[in-house]
Design an enzyme around this catalytic site. Structure first.
Site, PDB file in Angstrom:
ATOM      1  N   CYS A  91      53.685   3.007 -88.107  1.00 16.39           N
ATOM      2  CA  CYS A  91      52.783   1.986 -88.648  1.00 16.39           C
ATOM      3  C   CYS A  91      51.327   2.243 -88.282  1.00 16.39           C
ATOM      4  CB  CYS A  91      53.211   0.602 -88.164  1.00 16.39           C
ATOM      5  SG  CYS A  91      54.902   0.172 -88.628  1.00 16.39           S
ATOM      6  N   HIS A 383      53.326  -5.726 -95.233  1.00 17.84           N
ATOM      7  CA  HIS A 383      53.096  -4.588 -94.330  1.00 17.84           C
ATOM      8  C   HIS A 383      53.761  -3.312 -94.850  1.00 17.84           C
ATOM      9  CE1 HIS A 383      52.914  -2.040 -90.920  1.00 17.84           C
ATOM     10  NE2 HIS A 383      54.071  -2.352 -90.381  1.00 17.84           N
ATOM     11  N   CYS A 413      50.480  -1.893 -83.474  1.00 13.76           N
ATOM     12  CA  CYS A 413      51.683  -1.400 -82.809  1.00 13.76           C
ATOM     13  C   CYS A 413      52.469  -0.534 -83.787  1.00 13.76           C
ATOM     14  CB  CYS A 413      52.550  -2.568 -82.341  1.00 13.76           C
ATOM     15  SG  CYS A 413      53.102  -3.650 -83.676  1.00 13.76           S
TER      16      CYS A 413
END
Length: 426
Positions: A91, A383, A413
């Site tokens: 990510c 996301h 994160c």
């Protein structure tokens, strides 16, 4: 960056983010990344221009996408002389791509470059089982038809089950949500606090759309003009009815589909350049990328939570920058899960964590929550793993430009116990 030339953020562009298996059925990573690149090319009139480099990536990709970034550049309207390469850091991919481009500019290797990210869980690659793969390879190696047939006759029904990509850590076999649920229980993050953060994210993003903030950041794609996960009528009362999604048996589960990000499709891109490049084109930079820090934590042994790495990376970066947590005008903390954000904030307020884990004499302290994710975050807009970094950079740079001056913090994160962070200044 701290050393070398200043790195200007010229601007960003992204396509609307879409919940998995909704608006972008039939669209590939390349389709979406190309659209995000075209958004930047159109916005800054870069048609036919050669950039110094383009760096982007995806977390979930087909084997055919071995050169995803370069292929997307070739369809973007940029000069085919523009080089490009893929990058992947879960990510953190989008932000790490921007850091790589920024470092090249700071060092004087290039004058201008583009960074981006994309992901689809709708057009996910599905692999054959390991057993079937080995049989097919054996058949391919056979020198005659008899040998190929002998290999293929080894196929059994058990070999035919496909292997879809899994959202689980290879070493722990736990999903990211299951890991974060452990963090939430360790830090005592309540269900109510998570739901309140999620609702706040939706309401702020909806307000930003109403005010036109995203008009020059989001380009329509495949019939979609805004993120379709966004719920302008979200409320804590509605979220209270949802059942725990990751701890369904202990009675202690606090994380639900409402306070966690959904699987999402989307792409984003940002244009970075030297001040000389911007000045030569009469472009005023929105802001500057000044510091970055990436760190990993030992989540495998259980010494630390999987998604706690930003809690370590940010104080290390603040020390380098000579800043305090309270010096920022805006804080963009990626909302992978509401619990992740709240665990991070609680850790920074905790004297024991800051002394024993960070080696600090005093806690970093609290933040002004009114400065947190002011235009909504991943809980609201979604996301798409590798696209989140570009979305945040574009949003934060615009916020700082509108304010006229100030500092912004980015904290992301990532899987593998990684934290990718950066500071943007105007």
């Amino acid at each position: 960056m701290k050393h070398g030339r200043r790195v200007a953020i010229i601007g960003g562009s992204r396509i609307p983010f879409a919940r998995s298996n909704t608006a972008y059925i039939g669209k590939s990573n390349q389709d979406m990344l190309t659209a995000a690149f075209r958004g930047v090319v159109d916005k800054f009139q870069l048609h036919g221009e050669e950039l110094g480099d383009v760096v982007a990536g995806a977390v979930v990709k087909h084997s055919r996408d071995f050169s995803l970034c370069r292929e997307s550049v070739l369809g973007s309207g940029l000069s085919p002389m523009t080089p490009a390469f893929d990058i992947q850091q879960a990510c953190g991919t989008g932000l790490e791509a921007a850091i790589v481009v920024a470092n090249k500019i700071a060092l004087g290797q290039i004058e201008v470059g583009m960074a981006g990210g994309v992901d689809t869980t709708t057009d996910a690659p599905i692999a054959v089982s390991e057993g079937l793969r080995k049989i097919l390879l054996e058949a391919n190696r056979a020198r005659d038809t008899k040998g190929k047939l002998a290999a293929l006759l080894k196929i059994r029904p058990k070999h035919l089950a496909p292997l879809p990509p899994a959202n689980a850590e290879p070493r722990t076999k736990m999903s990211m949500g299951a890991h974060c649920e452990v963090m939430a229980q360790t830090w005592g993050i309540t269900r109510e606090a998570q739901d309140e953060l999620a609702v706040s994210s939706h309401l702020k993003a909806a307000k930003a759309y109403e005010e036109g903030f995203f008009d020059d950041l989001v380009v329509p794609f495949n019939g979609l003009t805004r993120d379709n996960n966004l719920r302008a009528d979200s409320s804590v009362e509605r979220l209270q009815g949802l059942k725990p999604a990751f701890d369904r048996k202990s009675g202690k589960g606090t994380m639900t589909a409402g306070n966690s990000t959904p699987l999402t499709d989307g792409a984003s891109a940002v244009l970075l350049a030297s001040e000389d490049w911007a000045k030569a084109r009469g472009i005023k930079p929105l802001a500057y990328l000044t510091f970055s820090e990436t760190i990993g934590v030992d989540f495998v042994s259980g010494k630390e939570g999987l998604l706690m790495a930003p809690a370590y990376a940010v104080p290390r970066m603040l020390k380098k920058a000579g800043l305090k947590l309270q010096d920022f005008d805006f804080l963009e903390i990626h909302e992978a899960f509401a619990a992740q954000v709240l665990c991070t904030l609680k850790a920074w307020e905790d004297p024991k964590f800051c002394k024993e884990k960070l080696g600090l004499d005093a806690p970093l302290g609290s933040i002004d929550r009114s400065k947190l994710n002011v235009k909504g975050g991943s809980l609201a807009v979604g996301h798409p793993f590798a696209a989140t970094g570009g979305r945040i950079i574009g949003t934060l740079a615009k916020l700082l430009n509108e304010k006229g001056s100030g500092k912004g913090l980015i904290s992301i994160c990532a899987a593998g116990g990684i934290g990718v962070t950066a500071i943007i200044e105007k």
